[in-house]
Design an enzyme around this catalytic site. Structure first.
Site, short mmCIF file in Angstrom:
data_model
loop_
_atom_site.label_atom_id
_atom_site.label_comp_id
_atom_site.label_asym_id
_atom_site.label_seq_id
_atom_site.Cartn_x
_atom_site.Cartn_y
_atom_site.Cartn_z
N HIS A 191 13.45 -56.06 40.04
CA HIS A 191 13.44 -56.43 38.62
C HIS A 191 14.87 -56.38 38.08
CE1 HIS A 191 12.88 -56.43 34.32
NE2 HIS A 191 13.45 -55.24 34.26
N ARG A 210 9.78 -63.46 42.63
CA ARG A 210 10.99 -62.67 42.36
C ARG A 210 11.40 -61.98 43.65
NH1 ARG A 210 9.94 -57.60 39.28
NH2 ARG A 210 10.46 -56.64 41.27
N TYR A 218 6.96 -50.55 45.70
CA TYR A 218 5.66 -51.02 45.22
C TYR A 218 5.15 -52.28 45.91
CZ TYR A 218 9.09 -53.32 42.09
OH TYR A 218 10.17 -53.98 41.57
#
Lengths: 325, 370
Positions: free
Chosen positions: B263, B259, B272
């Site tokens: 998100h 990805r 993160y």
């Protein structure tokens, strides 16, 4: 007409609807060869085979989720949850998926289906075989919630539920599964309309609203009240959502006094909604505050079940309360 | 091939492995390339719109275009698809007009879902693309149930369901695969393993060596595929679909990818995972497929420029229309809750109109960045 129990009435309704429509399928735990732990699906597998009477793996969210998929495709699934106390793993499937499919897709997808499940106390089942979860479901737009109080309605309402275009939660009061028996039509076309309450006893002094196994308790309480010269009317709600508000308002307008009766816990219970509706729409006709008779706000007890369950004498106390206010 | 090996057709330099190429005509290959490019450009435009406060939310799929387009190409029109987030390529590949995707993101009066859900929660019944919900994994068991119904009716179609690595931890991943294994239902479980579920990496999602290996416990094959290789994705999904169609039951397919973006428009992935996404830039699925087409003499720089210009113009035109459209009518708040509007909803609607009228202005916070 045949004189049958509520279990037989459910079984007959399923059989007739499965005969009339090849898309009706039954699925759940032990519904096949065992015919369900209460025998509601007894012998269906012999007539309709394993493809339409499906013994599923032991997963409530799986049962309801699979049924949602089947319904999307055009089948008419009637999943059984063995006890309503076991329904919670499927709560997400029921409230987020089944109930919202039509709305969230702009009406492009629908999943009409009937979730059948036995509920309620009176069989010494402790708290995991006795609870009354109706208010969790009546709080969810998109669901129809139906509760029969006798074999006649159980058959007629279940047949109507299977033909309904919306998803239905069909709660069966297991305390009265096997008694009393009652004459029920054998006619394929007989249904009981969803969304209509029934007046079970006419009276002039007070109204009791009830549903499921509590209807008999309400009637018994009215007998006792009659000995004191008070004439009670019993409104059996039959469908909790959408609610037949007119029937309630009409009865309360006539009697001027209301006792609500349910075996579920009291706080935020379904009866509280009835009480609020009457307060909003008919407070002028009330001659006494509404009294709620219900279970207590505790987990359902085992040994003291008979104390927990509302009984006629407790209802009579509430009747005395509204009559002598 | 075991469930820990990884299937690949196109190597990094665009050359196909000998004998591994699926037999697809040039026209199909170019259609796939176009769908991948359209997906990329749509994602870029929509995330920009969100950043400008013109739409409320978006979920980009950048880097995952091969997984969407390759798998969708392997399915027939009779098949039902259960999409998740991050699969606009499915809709485009299946012929949904891009105007419907844009309308959904604006939640306007032209949105087929009547503005009832956040952006990217699409539903297209006409194309057998089932409505998306936000709770993760709940649709996996729907695909199984629908496949059970297809089998019961002896119909030709199969079903396919899309979910991510995070979805494999959900209740209904388990019930979906378990029910399908027992019922031998004709369903493809397509896991796009992009290695992140919002901020949680795959190693915190499962201790399993792979996702594919989980199929074995449910009595079905699990295959692991290079998800950035559109032909490998197609090939694996086609084989699994043929198998399901023959009555041999379900397959779990793990498409390995990454990805590259956040998100959703609501999170900042550098918080993160630092700059880890940069490592995946040269493994871009569009770049790889383009090299393949160039090596095979099917694509040129000129065609590339023309395609991008044409697709951008199409998207821009739809954005313009989508933004200009009005909001859904007031009645749409009360319809489709049930097949017919019940008395209590009719009463609530009538009271609303009586007290507040029907002339509701658009919400000034409509593009509130959730």
């Amino acid at each position: 007409m045949s004189s049958i129990t509520m279990v037989q009435a459910v079984n007959d309704a399923l059989r007739e609807e499965m005969r009339g429509d090849d898309d009706v399928v039954v699925l759940g735990e032990d519904v096949g060869i065992n015919g369900g732990v209460f025998r509601c699906t007894a012998d269906l597998i012999d007539e309709f085979g394993e493809e339409r009477v499906i013994d599923t793996p032991l997963s409530e969210s799986g049962i309801i989720g699979a049924a949602v998929g089947m319904a999307l495709y055009g089948l008419k699934p009637v999943p059984e949850i063995q006890f309503s106390d076991f329904i919670w793993p499927a709560f997400d499937q029921i409230t987020s998926e089944m109930a919202k499919m039509r709305y969230r897709s702009g009406g492009q997808f629908t999943c009409p289906m009937v979730v059948r499940t036995p509920y309620g106390g009176g069989i010494r089942g402790g708290h995991y075989h006795s609870q009354s979860p109706e208010a969790y479901f009546t709080h969810t737009p998109g669901l129809v919630v139906v509760i029969p109080s006798d074999p006649y309605d159980a058959k007629g309402l279940l047949k109507a539920a299977i033909r309904c275009e919306d998803p239905v939660i069909f709660l069966e009061p297991k305390r009265i599964y096997r008694a009393p028996k009652m004459d029920v039509p054998d006619d394929d076309d007989y249904v009981v309309e969803i969304g209509k309450a029934a007046v079970r006893r006419e009276g002039t002094d007070f109204t009791i609203t009830a549903y499921g196994a509590m209807v008999a308790v309400a009637l018994e309480a009215c007998e006792k009240a009659a000995e004191q010269g008070w004439s009670g009317e019993v409104v059996d709600l039959r469908t909790l959502l959408p609610l037949d508000e007119d029937a309630i308002i009409q009865s309360v307008t006539k009697t001027g006094r209301l006792v609500t009766l349910q075996e579920a816990t009291k706080f935020c219970g379904f009866s509280s909604e009835i009480s609020a509706i009457v307060a909003e729409k008919a407070i002028d006709v009330l001659e006494a505050p509404v009294k709620r008779v219900s279970g207590f706000d505790v987990p359902f007890p085992y040994t003291l079940e008979h104390v927990y369950m509302p009984h006629a004498d407790r209802v009579l106390k509430a009747i005395e309360g509204v009559m002598t206010y | 091939m075991s469930s820990t090996d990884m299937l690949q057709v196109i190597s990094k330099n665009g050359k196909a492995k000998r004998g591994a190429e699926p037999n697809l005509p040039k026209k199909t290959l170019l259609a796939m390339y176009e769908a991948m490019m359209q997906t990329r450009l749509l994602d870029e435009r929509m995330i920009n719109l969100q950043r400008q406060g013109r739409i409320g939310f978006y979920v980009p799929s950048t880097g995952e275009e091969a997984a969407q387009v390759g798998s969708c190409m392997a399915l027939d029109d009779t098949d039902w698809l259960f999409p998740s987030y991050r699969v606009p390529g499915l809709f485009l590949m299946r012929g949904v007009d891009i105007q419907h995707l844009v309308a959904n993101c604006f939640g306007n009066e032209a949105d087929l879902c009547k503005g009832r859900q956040m952006p990217v929660h699409y539903a297209f019944a006409e194309h057998k693309l089932v409505s998306i919900s936000s709770p993760i994994g709940t649709h996996i068991i729907h695909a199984t149930g629908l496949a059970m119904a297809q089998k019961l009716k002896k119909d030709k179609g199969i079903s396919a369901v899309y979910f991510g690595d995070g979805g494999t931890s959900s209740n209904d991943f388990h019930s979906g695969l378990n029910f399908a294994g027992v019922a031998k239902a004709p369903v493809l479980f397509i896991c796009t393993n992009n290695q992140w579920a919002i901020s949680v990496p795959i190693e915190k999602q499962t201790a399993s060596e792979t996702i594919a290996i989980k199929g074995e416990a449910y009595g079905m094959p699990g295959v692991r595929v290079d998800g950035n290789d559109v032909l490998a994705v197609y090939d694996a999904c086609k084989k699994a679909a043929d198998r399901a169609r023959k009555g041999d039951g379900p397959t779990l397919i793990e498409l390995m990818t990454y990805r590259r973006g956040p998100h959703s428009s609501s999170d900042d992935p550098t918080r993160y995972r630092g700059n880890q996404a940069d490592e995946w830039l040269d493994r871009d699925p569009i770049l790889r497929f383009r090299k393949y087409l160039e090596v095979a003499d099917m694509w040129s720089e000129k065609q590339e420029t023309e395609l991008i210009e044409r697709l951008k113009a199409g998207i821009n035109a739809e954005v313009k229309k989508g933004e200009a459209a009005g909001q859904p009518s007031l009645e749409t708040m009360f319809t489709d809750v049930y097949a017919n509007v019940p008395p209590h909803l009719r009463e609530q609607y009538e009271n609303l109109v009586r007290d507040e009228g029907t002339g509701h202005e658009p919400d000034p916070d409509a593009a509130f960045p959730l």
